[in-house]
Design a protein around this motif. Structure first.
Motif, short mmCIF file in Angstrom:
data_model
loop_
_atom_site.label_atom_id
_atom_site.label_comp_id
_atom_site.label_asym_id
_atom_site.label_seq_id
_atom_site.Cartn_x
_atom_site.Cartn_y
_atom_site.Cartn_z
N GLN A 113 99.51 -17.75 42.85
CA GLN A 113 99.59 -16.83 42.91
C GLN A 113 99.13 -15.65 42.10
O GLN A 113 99.27 -15.32 40.85
CB GLN A 113 100.86 -16.17 43.93
N LEU A 114 98.00 -14.08 41.50
CA LEU A 114 97.83 -13.00 40.77
C LEU A 114 97.36 -14.36 39.72
O LEU A 114 97.23 -15.30 39.60
CB LEU A 114 99.27 -12.86 40.61
N SER B 31 103.24 -13.59 46.98
CA SER B 31 103.09 -12.08 46.58
C SER B 31 101.69 -11.46 46.82
O SER B 31 100.83 -10.56 46.77
CB SER B 31 102.79 -11.85 45.18
N ASP B 32 101.00 -12.51 47.44
CA ASP B 32 99.77 -13.02 47.93
C ASP B 32 99.66 -12.88 49.26
O ASP B 32 98.77 -14.15 48.78
CB ASP B 32 98.38 -12.63 46.76
N ASP C 92 105.75 -8.98 42.01
CA ASP C 92 105.12 -9.73 42.52
C ASP C 92 105.37 -10.98 43.18
O ASP C 92 105.56 -12.36 42.78
CB ASP C 92 104.43 -10.52 40.78
N GLY D 268 103.40 -9.85 48.99
CA GLY D 268 103.05 -10.17 50.14
C GLY D 268 103.14 -10.39 51.69
O GLY D 268 102.81 -10.99 52.68
#
Length: 172
Positions: free
Chosen positions: A10-11, A33-34, A60, A64
């Protein structure tokens, strides 16, 4: 073991985890987070999410949630009622049981005041968020160094043979 843990990057340096029930392809999502790579993985592998576990309120680890909730009817377990879509507030020393896995919630303030980790003794796994990393602990933002030390000491009392899944990758 009934479970398998799947890591989803993620990220820039975050990790989200899927705790997969190998019998029925259901999964619990940890710290999304995404949502896009998570949704893609779930759809590609025909996995049904049943819950989201959140370790603390930083974006973060939570951003999501909204996107996942738009597609899936799932509960959100978190230590802070202000975290988006939380419908199960968790606190230290309680247990949450899913049909294939049970977690003990351990309060670990230091990085944030609301930080918790999720520990499963039978599967020998710990989701540590930003409390514990491969080379040390998370930065202290809201709590105190004493709180962080106390939190790390709680984790230190757990079995030496557990697998720790941290929230970031800082080893490279």
């Amino acid at each position: 073991m009934l479970t398998k843990v799947i890591t989803i990057n993620q990220l820039a340096d975050n990790y989200c985890y899927l705790i997969l029930n190998k019998k029925n392809n259901q999964a619990i999502i940890v710290d999304p987070s995404d949502e896009i790579p998570i949704i893609n993985y779930l759809k590609t592998n025909n996995i049904s999410p049943i819950a989201i576990l959140i370790t603390h309120h930083h974006a973060d680890h939570t951003s999501g949630i909204g996107g996942l909730k738009k597609i899936y009817k799932i509960d959100v377990y978190s230590p802070n009622e202000n975290i988006e879509k939380t419908n199960h507030l968790v606190k230290g020393k309680e247990k949450i049981n899913f049909n294939f896995i049970e977690f003990e919630i351990i309060s670990t303030p230091g990085h944030t005041l609301d930080h918790v980790v999720y520990y499963c003794k039978t599967e020998k796994i710990l989701f540590s968020g930003d409390t514990l990393f491969y080379y040390g602990c998370g930065r202290v933002f809201e709590g105190s160094n004493k709180q962080m030390l106390n939190s790390l000491n709680k984790i230190k009392t757990l079995s030496d043979d557990i697998m720790v899944y941290c929230g970031h990758e800082y080893t490279y």
